[in-house]
Design a protein around this motif. Structure first.
Motif, PDB file in Angstrom:
ATOM      1  N   SER A 153       2.824  -9.490 -13.812  1.00 45.81           N
ATOM      2  CA  SER A 153       2.237 -10.021 -15.021  1.00 45.81           C
ATOM      3  C   SER A 153       0.678 -10.511 -14.888  1.00 45.81           C
ATOM      4  N   ALA A 154       0.356 -10.633 -13.673  1.00 44.05           N
ATOM      5  CA  ALA A 154      -1.007 -10.849 -13.569  1.00 44.05           C
ATOM      6  C   ALA A 154      -1.880  -9.174 -13.679  1.00 44.05           C
ATOM      7  N   GLY A 155      -0.984  -8.393 -13.569  1.00 46.14           N
ATOM      8  CA  GLY A 155      -1.633  -7.032 -13.686  1.00 46.14           C
ATOM      9  C   GLY A 155      -2.031  -6.261 -12.212  1.00 46.14           C
ATOM     10  N   TRP A 156      -1.613  -6.781 -11.212  1.00 44.19           N
ATOM     11  CA  TRP A 156      -1.776  -6.177  -9.843  1.00 44.19           C
ATOM     12  C   TRP A 156      -0.787  -5.391  -9.401  1.00 44.19           C
ATOM     13  N   LEU A 157       0.343  -5.575 -10.188  1.00 42.91           N
ATOM     14  CA  LEU A 157       1.594  -4.319  -9.745  1.00 42.91           C
ATOM     15  C   LEU A 157       2.056  -3.693 -11.033  1.00 42.91           C
ATOM     16  N   THR A 158       2.667  -2.545 -10.759  1.00 44.53           N
ATOM     17  CA  THR A 158       3.557  -1.925 -11.840  1.00 44.53           C
ATOM     18  C   THR A 158       4.895  -1.736 -11.131  1.00 44.53           C
ATOM     19  N   VAL A 159       5.951  -1.621 -12.090  1.00 45.92           N
ATOM     20  CA  VAL A 159       7.181  -1.380 -11.769  1.00 45.92           C
ATOM     21  C   VAL A 159       7.843  -0.228 -12.285  1.00 45.92           C
ATOM     22  N   LYS A 160       8.693   0.451 -11.752  1.00 46.36           N
ATOM     23  CA  LYS A 160       9.581   1.452 -12.334  1.00 46.36           C
ATOM     24  C   LYS A 160      10.855   1.265 -11.520  1.00 46.36           C
ATOM     25  N   SER A 161      11.830   1.586 -12.480  1.00 43.70           N
ATOM     26  CA  SER A 161      13.391   1.590 -11.970  1.00 43.70           C
ATOM     27  C   SER A 161      13.641   2.931 -11.628  1.00 43.70           C
TER      28      SER A 161
ATOM     29  N   ARG B  61       0.786  -1.253  -0.051  1.00 41.65           N
ATOM     30  CA  ARG B  61       0.038  -0.073  -0.041  1.00 41.65           C
ATOM     31  C   ARG B  61       0.850   1.349   0.046  1.00 41.65           C
ATOM     32  N   GLN B  62       2.151   0.908   0.415  1.00 47.47           N
ATOM     33  CA  GLN B  62       3.059   1.941  -0.062  1.00 47.47           C
ATOM     34  C   GLN B  62       4.087   1.355  -0.976  1.00 47.47           C
ATOM     35  N   PRO B  63       4.572   2.242  -2.128  1.00 54.57           N
ATOM     36  CA  PRO B  63       5.519   1.593  -3.106  1.00 54.57           C
ATOM     37  C   PRO B  63       6.784   1.263  -2.128  1.00 54.57           C
ATOM     38  N   ALA B  64       7.402  -0.027  -2.809  1.00 58.44           N
ATOM     39  CA  ALA B  64       8.455  -0.679  -2.166  1.00 58.44           C
ATOM     40  C   ALA B  64       9.218  -1.427  -3.348  1.00 58.44           C
ATOM     41  N   SER B  65      10.506  -1.479  -3.048  1.00 64.38           N
ATOM     42  CA  SER B  65      11.214  -2.850  -3.862  1.00 64.38           C
ATOM     43  C   SER B  65      11.219  -4.038  -3.256  1.00 64.38           C
ATOM     44  N   GLY B  66      11.509  -5.278  -3.900  1.00 62.98           N
ATOM     45  CA  GLY B  66      11.665  -6.437  -3.356  1.00 62.98           C
ATOM     46  C   GLY B  66      12.324  -6.404  -2.152  1.00 62.98           C
ATOM     47  N   TYR B  67      13.390  -5.867  -1.970  1.00 61.15           N
ATOM     48  CA  TYR B  67      14.379  -5.435  -0.900  1.00 61.15           C
ATOM     49  C   TYR B  67      13.525  -5.083   0.390  1.00 61.15           C
TER      50      TYR B  67
ATOM     51  N   GLU C 297      11.387 -15.822   2.211  1.00 59.18           N
ATOM     52  CA  GLU C 297      12.872 -15.357   1.759  1.00 59.18           C
ATOM     53  C   GLU C 297      12.780 -14.472   0.590  1.00 59.18           C
ATOM     54  N   LEU C 298      14.031 -13.772   0.240  1.00 62.90           N
ATOM     55  CA  LEU C 298      14.029 -12.985  -0.898  1.00 62.90           C
ATOM     56  C   LEU C 298      13.669 -13.684  -2.155  1.00 62.90           C
ATOM     57  N   SER C 299      14.644 -14.916  -2.207  1.00 63.52           N
ATOM     58  CA  SER C 299      14.487 -15.605  -3.371  1.00 63.52           C
ATOM     59  C   SER C 299      12.901 -16.218  -3.479  1.00 63.52           C
ATOM     60  N   GLN C 300      12.093 -15.941  -2.470  1.00 63.68           N
ATOM     61  CA  GLN C 300      10.694 -16.245  -2.992  1.00 63.68           C
ATOM     62  C   GLN C 300       9.852 -15.067  -3.242  1.00 63.68           C
ATOM     63  N   ILE C 301      10.372 -14.050  -2.718  1.00 65.70           N
ATOM     64  CA  ILE C 301       9.740 -12.620  -2.906  1.00 65.70           C
ATOM     65  C   ILE C 301       9.919 -12.043  -4.272  1.00 65.70           C
ATOM     66  N   TYR C 302      10.956 -12.062  -4.800  1.00 62.81           N
ATOM     67  CA  TYR C 302      11.399 -11.663  -6.389  1.00 62.81           C
ATOM     68  C   TYR C 302      10.566 -12.425  -7.239  1.00 62.81           C
ATOM     69  N   PRO C 303      10.428 -13.697  -7.398  1.00 59.12           N
ATOM     70  CA  PRO C 303       9.709 -14.108  -8.473  1.00 59.12           C
ATOM     71  C   PRO C 303       8.166 -13.856  -8.408  1.00 59.12           C
ATOM     72  N   THR C 304       7.847 -14.175  -6.962  1.00 56.73           N
ATOM     73  CA  THR C 304       6.308 -13.864  -6.623  1.00 56.73           C
ATOM     74  C   THR C 304       5.869 -12.441  -7.108  1.00 56.73           C
ATOM     75  N   LEU C 305       6.968 -11.393  -6.876  1.00 50.73           N
ATOM     76  CA  LEU C 305       6.579  -9.832  -7.546  1.00 50.73           C
ATOM     77  C   LEU C 305       6.250  -9.881  -9.053  1.00 50.73           C
TER      78      LEU C 305
ATOM     79  N   ARG D 171      13.870  -1.563  -8.199  1.00 49.22           N
ATOM     80  CA  ARG D 171      12.741  -1.791  -8.813  1.00 49.22           C
ATOM     81  C   ARG D 171      11.715  -1.657  -8.058  1.00 49.22           C
ATOM     82  N   VAL D 172      11.068  -0.582  -7.933  1.00 52.10           N
ATOM     83  CA  VAL D 172      10.069  -0.150  -7.067  1.00 52.10           C
ATOM     84  C   VAL D 172       8.623  -0.413  -7.823  1.00 52.10           C
ATOM     85  N   TYR D 173       7.823  -1.127  -6.979  1.00 50.68           N
ATOM     86  CA  TYR D 173       6.721  -1.773  -7.142  1.00 50.68           C
ATOM     87  C   TYR D 173       5.533  -0.838  -6.740  1.00 50.68           C
ATOM     88  N   GLU D 174       4.249  -0.720  -7.458  1.00 50.38           N
ATOM     89  CA  GLU D 174       3.167  -0.174  -6.676  1.00 50.38           C
ATOM     90  C   GLU D 174       2.024  -1.128  -7.270  1.00 50.38           C
ATOM     91  N   THR D 175       0.955  -0.869  -6.294  1.00 51.53           N
ATOM     92  CA  THR D 175      -0.256  -1.816  -6.633  1.00 51.53           C
ATOM     93  C   THR D 175      -1.175  -1.094  -7.592  1.00 51.53           C
TER      94      THR D 175
END
Lengths: 201, 201
Positions: free
Chosen positions: A48-56, A12-18, A35-43, A66-70
């Motif tokens: 690709s499901a259209g639930w998040l957008t990214v910008k570098s 609900r606040q933009p954030a990176s995987g880290y 774990e991070l190794s699970q978070i990154y692929p999930t993001l 890579r900052v994600y937003e819903t």
DNA sequence: ACGCGCATGTAAGAAGTTACATGATTTC
DNA sequence: GAAATCATGTAACTTCTTACATGCGCGT
């Protein structure tokens, strides 16, 4: 099926995987470690499901972030999940599986030691939660009353951890006593060291 | 890492995969559910590890039975696991994850309904365990005292389920009360149906 | 005739863990 | 100079779930 929704919730606040890994470790770990190794692929899946957008973004230190937003769809999916009713899963307790076959060792003393170390580990966990609670109580003046909503619900969760650990510690005490009563029925003399850490319930 | 050892534990009497599924459903399910589709491959792994042996037997009805027995090595592995100390894993609670983000719905009424149905489901689980206990108490005359070892340890497990569910139900009650206190601070009038099922602790 | 209990599995996929790979900058 | 923090991931593997596939014998 939960990690995607947890990330949606944290985003609900933009954030990176880290960043998300840090949030998970701080707020979520007690009921859903990741774990991070699970978070990154999930993001990526969420994107690709259209639930998040990214910008570098350039980072002050280290590589690009890579900052994600819903998206609106992501937000709706989060609410759908929240309204889907409490999902009570099957909890797995390896130590209960061990206890179930304890008679195999044919030694009440070994069973007793098992319960005593289990008790110690549960108490250590409880100490972790208690530390979290005292941390909170210092941040919020009239804790635990009049918390804002986004602190209220997490505190409800904390209480569940505390109550459920207290019950398990009490169960350890009860079981150790039952073992002791069985030991007294036996002919041999037995070394029955008292419990070390502070009280149980 | 537990299912192999659970099967080893159950196989102190020879049994087929099908038999083991029944035993799991009867005795083990509450702390470690398992499907046939997981049991069959696990038995094969255990066999090639040298912990089990198989022989085929004709069945009175249906196809051939593949009956497994533990080897000496399997027996030792079981004991090694039992002596490895209590394995306390990370429990995952999807409903706690949901509660953590409940403020997203911005509705104490929805949160309340969530807790009430959660409470009902926990009570249903407890009823299942209680039924198991009354079943046992009818089989064993001076229950729960003077149980033989192979009933004593399973009863210790049952107690854990009961105590831990009671704590969670109590937590639901406490949380519902906290929500009600918050609702009272609000201007609007709210329909606050009383709890349906019998008491909580 | 249909379904249930007995009895064996395989296949595909989701979820999670552990280890590996890379590289910058900051703090001790 | 070493270690921690920032930041991204991939690869291999284990575990578990859901669905599919097959077939006998018994009871209603």
């Amino acid at each position: 099926m939960s990690l995607p929704h947890i990330l949606l919730g944290l985003l609900r606040q933009p954030a990176s995987g880290y960043d998300l890994k840090n949030s998970v470790d701080e707020y979520v770990r007690h009921f859903w470690p990741a774990e991070l190794s699970q978070i990154y692929p999930t993001l990526k899946r969420l994107e690709s499901a259209g639930w998040l957008t990214v910008k570098s973004e350039a980072s002050p230190r280290g590589p690009e972030r890579r900052v994600y937003e819903t998206t609106e769809a992501g937000h709706e999916e989060l609410q759908r999940w929240l309204r889907s009713g409490p999902q009570v899963g099957n909890e797995r307790f390896e130590y209960l599986a061990q206890i179930a076959f304890m008679d195999e060792l044919g030694s009440l003393e070994e069973a007793r030691r098992f319960m005593v170390t289990l008790r110690a580990r549960l108490i250590a966990r409880r100490a972790g939660l208690e530390a979290l609670e005292t941390g909170w109580s210092q941040e919020w003046p009239d804790f635990p009353h009049d918390l804002p909503d986004h602190e209220f619900y997490p505190h409800i969760n904390l209480r569940m951890g505390l109550l459920s650990l207290a019950a398990k510690i009490q169960w350890c005490d009860e079981s150790i006593e039952r073992i002791d009563r069985r030991l007294e029925l036996l002919p041999e003399g037995h070394a029955k060291e008292p419990l070390s850490a502070k009280e149980g319930s």
